[in-house]
Design a protein around this motif. Structure first.
Motif, PDB file in Angstrom:
ATOM      1  N   ARG A 506      -5.884  84.819  35.280  1.00 45.55           N
ATOM      2  CA  ARG A 506      -4.925  84.167  34.396  1.00 45.55           C
ATOM      3  C   ARG A 506      -5.685  83.478  33.271  1.00 45.55           C
ATOM      4  O   ARG A 506      -6.743  82.877  33.500  1.00 45.55           O
ATOM      5  CB  ARG A 506      -4.095  83.138  35.165  1.00 45.55           C
ATOM      6  N   ALA A 507      -5.156  83.594  32.069  1.00 49.17           N
ATOM      7  CA  ALA A 507      -5.730  82.890  30.920  1.00 49.17           C
ATOM      8  C   ALA A 507      -5.061  81.523  30.811  1.00 49.17           C
ATOM      9  O   ALA A 507      -3.841  81.430  30.662  1.00 49.17           O
ATOM     10  CB  ALA A 507      -5.507  83.694  29.644  1.00 49.17           C
ATOM     11  N   THR A 508      -5.836  80.457  30.938  1.00 45.28           N
ATOM     12  CA  THR A 508      -5.309  79.098  30.868  1.00 45.28           C
ATOM     13  C   THR A 508      -5.840  78.404  29.619  1.00 45.28           C
ATOM     14  O   THR A 508      -6.682  78.944  28.893  1.00 45.28           O
ATOM     15  CB  THR A 508      -5.713  78.296  32.114  1.00 45.28           C
ATOM     16  N   ARG A 509      -5.358  77.184  29.397  1.00 48.56           N
ATOM     17  CA  ARG A 509      -5.811  76.450  28.218  1.00 48.56           C
ATOM     18  C   ARG A 509      -7.302  76.114  28.285  1.00 48.56           C
ATOM     19  O   ARG A 509      -7.932  75.879  27.261  1.00 48.56           O
ATOM     20  CB  ARG A 509      -5.003  75.154  28.057  1.00 48.56           C
ATOM     21  N   THR A 510      -7.851  76.101  29.474  1.00 49.07           N
ATOM     22  CA  THR A 510      -9.277  75.795  29.614  1.00 49.07           C
ATOM     23  C   THR A 510     -10.125  77.037  29.844  1.00 49.07           C
ATOM     24  O   THR A 510     -11.327  76.938  30.091  1.00 49.07           O
ATOM     25  CB  THR A 510      -9.498  74.819  30.783  1.00 49.07           C
ATOM     26  N   GLY A 511      -9.481  78.210  29.763  1.00 40.07           N
ATOM     27  CA  GLY A 511     -10.228  79.447  29.929  1.00 40.07           C
ATOM     28  C   GLY A 511      -9.698  80.282  31.063  1.00 40.07           C
ATOM     29  O   GLY A 511      -8.800  79.866  31.808  1.00 40.07           O
ATOM     30  N   PRO A 512     -10.228  81.517  31.254  1.00 41.44           N
ATOM     31  CA  PRO A 512      -9.730  82.414  32.292  1.00 41.44           C
ATOM     32  C   PRO A 512     -10.133  81.950  33.688  1.00 41.44           C
ATOM     33  O   PRO A 512     -11.232  81.435  33.894  1.00 41.44           O
ATOM     34  CB  PRO A 512     -10.383  83.749  31.940  1.00 41.44           C
ATOM     35  N   VAL A 513      -9.227  82.163  34.640  1.00 41.27           N
ATOM     36  CA  VAL A 513      -9.520  81.832  36.033  1.00 41.27           C
ATOM     37  C   VAL A 513      -9.015  82.975  36.898  1.00 41.27           C
ATOM     38  O   VAL A 513      -8.037  83.646  36.555  1.00 41.27           O
ATOM     39  CB  VAL A 513      -8.843  80.508  36.459  1.00 41.27           C
ATOM     40  N   PRO A 514      -9.642  83.237  38.032  1.00 43.03           N
ATOM     41  CA  PRO A 514      -9.181  84.320  38.910  1.00 43.03           C
ATOM     42  C   PRO A 514      -7.811  83.998  39.494  1.00 43.03           C
ATOM     43  O   PRO A 514      -7.484  82.841  39.762  1.00 43.03           O
ATOM     44  CB  PRO A 514     -10.264  84.395  39.988  1.00 43.03           C
ATOM     45  N   HIS A 515      -7.031  85.057  39.678  1.00 46.93           N
ATOM     46  CA  HIS A 515      -5.680  84.907  40.212  1.00 46.93           C
ATOM     47  C   HIS A 515      -5.700  85.117  41.722  1.00 46.93           C
ATOM     48  O   HIS A 515      -6.215  86.124  42.223  1.00 46.93           O
ATOM     49  CB  HIS A 515      -4.754  85.929  39.547  1.00 46.93           C
ATOM     50  N   GLU A 516      -5.145  84.150  42.441  1.00 48.00           N
ATOM     51  CA  GLU A 516      -5.047  84.221  43.897  1.00 48.00           C
ATOM     52  C   GLU A 516      -6.399  84.561  44.532  1.00 48.00           C
ATOM     53  O   GLU A 516      -6.542  85.547  45.262  1.00 48.00           O
ATOM     54  CB  GLU A 516      -3.979  85.243  44.317  1.00 48.00           C
ATOM     55  N   ALA A 517      -7.405  83.738  44.216  1.00 47.07           N
ATOM     56  CA  ALA A 517      -8.752  83.924  44.767  1.00 47.07           C
ATOM     57  C   ALA A 517      -9.231  82.607  45.358  1.00 47.07           C
ATOM     58  O   ALA A 517     -10.006  81.871  44.743  1.00 47.07           O
ATOM     59  CB  ALA A 517      -9.706  84.410  43.685  1.00 47.07           C
ATOM     60  N   PRO A 518      -8.759  82.255  46.542  1.00 44.93           N
ATOM     61  CA  PRO A 518      -9.166  80.988  47.157  1.00 44.93           C
ATOM     62  C   PRO A 518     -10.665  80.960  47.422  1.00 44.93           C
ATOM     63  O   PRO A 518     -11.280  81.978  47.738  1.00 44.93           O
ATOM     64  CB  PRO A 518      -8.367  80.962  48.465  1.00 44.93           C
ATOM     65  N   GLY A 519     -11.242  79.798  47.300  1.00 44.06           N
ATOM     66  CA  GLY A 519     -12.676  79.630  47.539  1.00 44.06           C
ATOM     67  C   GLY A 519     -13.542  79.908  46.332  1.00 44.06           C
ATOM     68  O   GLY A 519     -14.759  79.797  46.408  1.00 44.06           O
ATOM     69  N   ILE A 520     -12.917  80.305  45.195  1.00 41.21           N
ATOM     70  CA  ILE A 520     -13.675  80.613  43.978  1.00 41.21           C
ATOM     71  C   ILE A 520     -13.284  79.631  42.883  1.00 41.21           C
ATOM     72  O   ILE A 520     -12.094  79.466  42.580  1.00 41.21           O
ATOM     73  CB  ILE A 520     -13.425  82.049  43.496  1.00 41.21           C
ATOM     74  N   ARG A 521     -14.287  78.967  42.317  1.00 41.38           N
ATOM     75  CA  ARG A 521     -14.044  78.055  41.200  1.00 41.38           C
ATOM     76  C   ARG A 521     -14.907  78.482  40.021  1.00 41.38           C
ATOM     77  O   ARG A 521     -16.100  78.736  40.174  1.00 41.38           O
ATOM     78  CB  ARG A 521     -14.387  76.616  41.595  1.00 41.38           C
ATOM     79  N   VAL A 522     -14.283  78.604  38.848  1.00 47.84           N
ATOM     80  CA  VAL A 522     -15.003  78.989  37.639  1.00 47.84           C
ATOM     81  C   VAL A 522     -15.557  77.727  36.984  1.00 47.84           C
ATOM     82  O   VAL A 522     -14.803  76.827  36.607  1.00 47.84           O
ATOM     83  CB  VAL A 522     -14.074  79.724  36.651  1.00 47.84           C
ATOM     84  N   THR A 523     -16.867  77.633  36.868  1.00 46.70           N
ATOM     85  CA  THR A 523     -17.471  76.490  36.188  1.00 46.70           C
ATOM     86  C   THR A 523     -17.912  76.833  34.772  1.00 46.70           C
ATOM     87  O   THR A 523     -18.147  75.941  33.967  1.00 46.70           O
ATOM     88  CB  THR A 523     -18.683  75.955  36.985  1.00 46.70           C
ATOM     89  N   GLU A 524     -18.037  78.125  34.485  1.00 46.82           N
ATOM     90  CA  GLU A 524     -18.360  78.565  33.132  1.00 46.82           C
ATOM     91  C   GLU A 524     -17.902  80.000  32.970  1.00 46.82           C
ATOM     92  O   GLU A 524     -18.122  80.830  33.854  1.00 46.82           O
ATOM     93  CB  GLU A 524     -19.873  78.469  32.862  1.00 46.82           C
ATOM     94  N   ALA A 525     -17.254  80.287  31.853  1.00 49.20           N
ATOM     95  CA  ALA A 525     -16.847  81.668  31.564  1.00 49.20           C
ATOM     96  C   ALA A 525     -16.947  81.889  30.067  1.00 49.20           C
ATOM     97  O   ALA A 525     -16.096  81.431  29.299  1.00 49.20           O
ATOM     98  CB  ALA A 525     -15.431  81.934  32.052  1.00 49.20           C
ATOM     99  N   ARG A 526     -17.999  82.551  29.666  1.00 46.51           N
ATOM    100  CA  ARG A 526     -18.224  82.861  28.256  1.00 46.51           C
ATOM    101  C   ARG A 526     -18.457  84.364  28.132  1.00 46.51           C
ATOM    102  O   ARG A 526     -18.696  85.052  29.140  1.00 46.51           O
ATOM    103  CB  ARG A 526     -19.407  82.062  27.714  1.00 46.51           C
ATOM    104  N   PRO A 527     -18.408  84.902  26.928  1.00 51.49           N
ATOM    105  CA  PRO A 527     -18.538  86.361  26.787  1.00 51.49           C
ATOM    106  C   PRO A 527     -19.827  86.945  27.357  1.00 51.49           C
ATOM    107  O   PRO A 527     -19.848  88.112  27.752  1.00 51.49           O
ATOM    108  CB  PRO A 527     -18.457  86.563  25.268  1.00 51.49           C
ATOM    109  N   ASP A 528     -20.897  86.152  27.406  1.00 48.05           N
ATOM    110  CA  ASP A 528     -22.178  86.682  27.878  1.00 48.05           C
ATOM    111  C   ASP A 528     -22.649  86.091  29.197  1.00 48.05           C
ATOM    112  O   ASP A 528     -23.679  86.515  29.730  1.00 48.05           O
ATOM    113  CB  ASP A 528     -23.262  86.475  26.819  1.00 48.05           C
ATOM    114  N   ARG A 529     -21.918  85.117  29.747  1.00 49.14           N
ATOM    115  CA  ARG A 529     -22.353  84.542  31.011  1.00 49.14           C
ATOM    116  C   ARG A 529     -21.171  83.889  31.729  1.00 49.14           C
ATOM    117  O   ARG A 529     -20.273  83.327  31.108  1.00 49.14           O
ATOM    118  CB  ARG A 529     -23.484  83.529  30.822  1.00 49.14           C
TER     119      ARG A 529
END
Length: 668
Positions: A506-529
């Motif tokens: 899902r694309a959120t105001r703070t950036g993309p996050v996985p959908h229905e993926a418990p146990g996973i937290r996005v701490t950084e998501a940029r085009p190259d890393r």
């Protein structure tokens, strides 16, 4: 004194020799085929001369053109490198007849040693242990297994193991054809094949003043298709008595022919520890860097020094220090019969670590073609102990960025960490026994994590700054608008042949996050890393995109994906029974009498392709009738090209396949 030198070779070894020449203040001259016009060795040379054509026979095996190139460029000397004409006595004589200095052994020494059959006769007279030769014309079942070998060169070309007498004639024909193509000489001989033997060799260096150095041993037992994959110095696990015996035999061989310069005396050591002379290579070996690392020497510089008539710097070599291991990085797919790979190399980068050396003829942006050896690079690690050197090499390879065609990088890492290798239980059958465990099915969890990172990086390209940046910008596709609040999907195919993955996010105001993926937290998501926290463990992913190819590098390996369209394209399938070329190459021959209407048996060799100096047999996928033949000798084909069509003979109990890719059996 040499002031200008032409290297009669290409790729990695030409670049390696140029490096020493620059350090010595020598002007460098390259030769290049049309296929190599933009190659790294051409770009690095001071001067370059074109050899018209693309195949080795038209270019790098044309001694007359190379001598003319040296004269045209004003070179004063010629270095042959390895392979091609490096052990060709007439070429060495032609260089000298043209008034040029030959950076290699005397012509007579090449004549005596370059032909393995004549070299064995010479060594027999010197009472060096030999394997008794076998005449193929009179071979019996009692002589099996046999090893066929090219008399004029090495590197696995023209080499075959024969375990069944009725295959001997066909294997002889194939070995002779491959030897002729690689070395311009189709002479082949046969000797007993020693099961579970070790390939151990001694590096020698000699001058014209009576000094011959034995520069330790190397173990080169890890081989595929009779070509070395991993080499190390010194050879582990040899007793002092055996080591001394090998050194003495190597020095005796060099003295017997009045040798000068760098050479290698190769032995096969049986499981019982008995050594047998194999051959003497009258040239620099591919694996020479491990000896350079252990002895602190530049063997190319010593070749140039002795060619100029200077003595070696001391009557005895320096003392060795530590251990060195070399791995050959090949563009090939070990899990699919070592199939050579071609295409654009986007990146080839290794971490810079003390004790690590990279010798290569490629950089990012170069194309790997079909005409030459698939070796991309040699990676060497030197450390105080074998354990440290092996660990360092495995880690550097694991962290390397190799973007482009499939390589053997993962196989190398697993080989270096295999219990038998770590325990120095080495022999030439290592890959025959362990290939299955060294090419396991991909780790599903690791691949899915990498695919998730690729999808999040892709989503971040459509936001102002990824995680932590301004509000996401909805992606628009024609008249449709994907709302950021709704789950989005991205489809990938893991390469090679590792399945498809659909990632929801899902694309959120703070950036993309996985959908229905418990146990996973996005701490950084940029085009190259991308950085993910998975069940409390932080993992970092470097993401690089080239067209529809996505490369994801992690701390413990790399993954390659092809981005797939959102909806499956119902592309037309091939005609049932189609034999498609498994690689780009040249058709060298077809089965005798093969024509539409001919009956064929399942597994029957129908077509022979040559790619990267090796022949590959295309086998009939089923018993039936050949209904179409598009292949002909000399035809160059791309991967996926239609070669022939076999109509399967129907059987009630069988379910015919809708599509059949060519079955390809590599011939080492």
């Amino acid at each position: 004194m040499i002031t200008s030198l032409l290297v009669a070779n290409r790729g990695e070894i030409a670049c390696r020799i140029f490096r020493t020449c620059r350090a010595l203040g020598i002007t460098t001259v390259a030769v290049y085929s049309d296929a190599d016009a933009g190659a790294l060795h051409v770009r690095e040379a001071d001067l370059a001369v074109r050899l018209p054509g693309a195949t080795p026979a038209d270019t790098y095996l044309r001694g007359d053109l190379i001598v003319a190139a040296a004269l045209a460029a004003g070179a004063g000397a010629v270095h042959p490198g390895y392979g091609f004409l490096s052990e060709n006595a007439p070429f060495a004589a032609a260089v000298q007849d043209a008034g040029l200095l030959w950076v290699g052994p005397p012509v007579k020494a090449i004549e005596q040693m370059a032909s393995k059959t004549r070299a064995k006769e010479l060594m027999a007279a010197a009472e060096v242990p030999l394997l008794a030769p076998v005449d193929p014309a009179t071979a019996t079942e009692a002589d099996l297994p046999l090893l066929l070998k090219a008399a004029a060169g090495g590197g696995g070309r023209g080499m075959r193991i024969v375990r069944e007498l009725d295959t001997l004639s066909g294997e002889l024909t194939a070995a002779r054809a491959e030897a002729e193509s690689a070395f311009g000489d189709g002479e082949v001989f046969a000797e007993p094949y020693v099961e579970r033997g070790r390939h151990v060799e001694v590096q020698v260096m000699a001058d014209d003043h009576g000094t011959v150095w034995a520069l330790g041993t190397r173990d080169c037992s890890l081989q595929r298709r009779h070509q070395k994959v991993v080499e190390e110095a010194p050879a582990p696990g040899l007793g002092e008595e055996l080591r001394t015996r090998l050194h003495d035999a190597a020095v005796a061989a060099a003295r017997a022919v009045g040798y000068r310069g760098a050479g290698t005396v190769e032995f096969l050591v049986s499981a019982e520890g008995r050594p047998y002379f194999l051959e003497m290579n009258t040239r620099l070996q591919v694996e020479h860097p491990v000896t350079e690392a252990v002895f602190g020497l530049d063997l190319v510089a010593l070749q140039i020094r002795t060619a100029e008539g200077e003595p070696l710097p001391a009557p005895t070599p320096p003392a060795p220090e530590g251990h060195a291991v070399e791995a050959r990085l090949y563009a090939e797919d070990p899990a699919h019969d070592w199939r050579p790979q071609t295409g654009l190399l986007h990146a080839l980068d290794l971490p810079e670590e003390p004790g690590v050396r990279l010798d290569t003829g490629y950089t990012g942006g170069d194309t790997i073609g079909v005409h030459y050896d698939p070796m991309l690079a040699k990676v060497v690690a030197h450390a105080a102990t074998r354990t440290e050197a092996v660990r360092l090499l495995a880690r550097v390879l694991e962290r390397a960025r190799v973007h482009g065609p499939v390589t053997n990088r993962d196989l190398l890492v697993r080989s270096l960490r295999h219990p038998d290798f770590l325990a120095a239980r080495l022999d030439t059958g290592f890959y025959d026994r362990h290939l299955h465990t060294l090419t396991p099915a991909p780790d599903e969890d690791a691949v899915r994590r990498a695919a998730l990172a690729a999808a999040l990086a892709d989503a971040a390209t459509r936001t102002a700054g990824g995680v932590g940046g301004p509000a996401a910008v909805p992606a628009r596709f024609g008249a449709w608008r994907n709302l950021p609040s709704q789950p989005q999907t991205k489809r990938y195919r893991a390469e090679p042949d590792a399945g498809e993955y659909e990632i929801a996010y899902r694309a959120t105001r703070t950036g993309p996050v996985p959908h229905e993926a418990p146990g996973i937290r996005v701490t950084e998501a940029r085009p190259d890393r991308v950085t993910l926290e998975l069940d409390g463990v932080t993992r970092r992913f470097a993401v690089t995109v080239h067209g529809d190819q996505v490369y994801v590098d992690t701390a413990d390996g790399s993954h390659t994906f092809t981005a797939l369209p959102r909806f499956t394209d119902p592309a037309a399938r091939s005609e049932p029974g189609s034999l498609l070329a498994p690689m780009p190459g040249t058709v060298v021959r077809v089965a005798e009498g093969l024509a539409p209407g001919a009956a064929v048996e399942a597994g029957q060799p129908l077509i022979w392709l040559e790619a990267m100096k090796m022949e590959h047999r295309i086998l009939a996928p089923a018993t039936g009738t050949l209904t179409a033949l598009h292949a002909a000798p000399g035809l160059q084909v791309e991967v996926g090209a239609l070669l022939a069509v076999v109509q399967d003979t129907p059987h009630v109990q069988d379910t015919p396949e809708e599509e059949s890719h060519a079955q390809e059996e590599p011939q080492p």
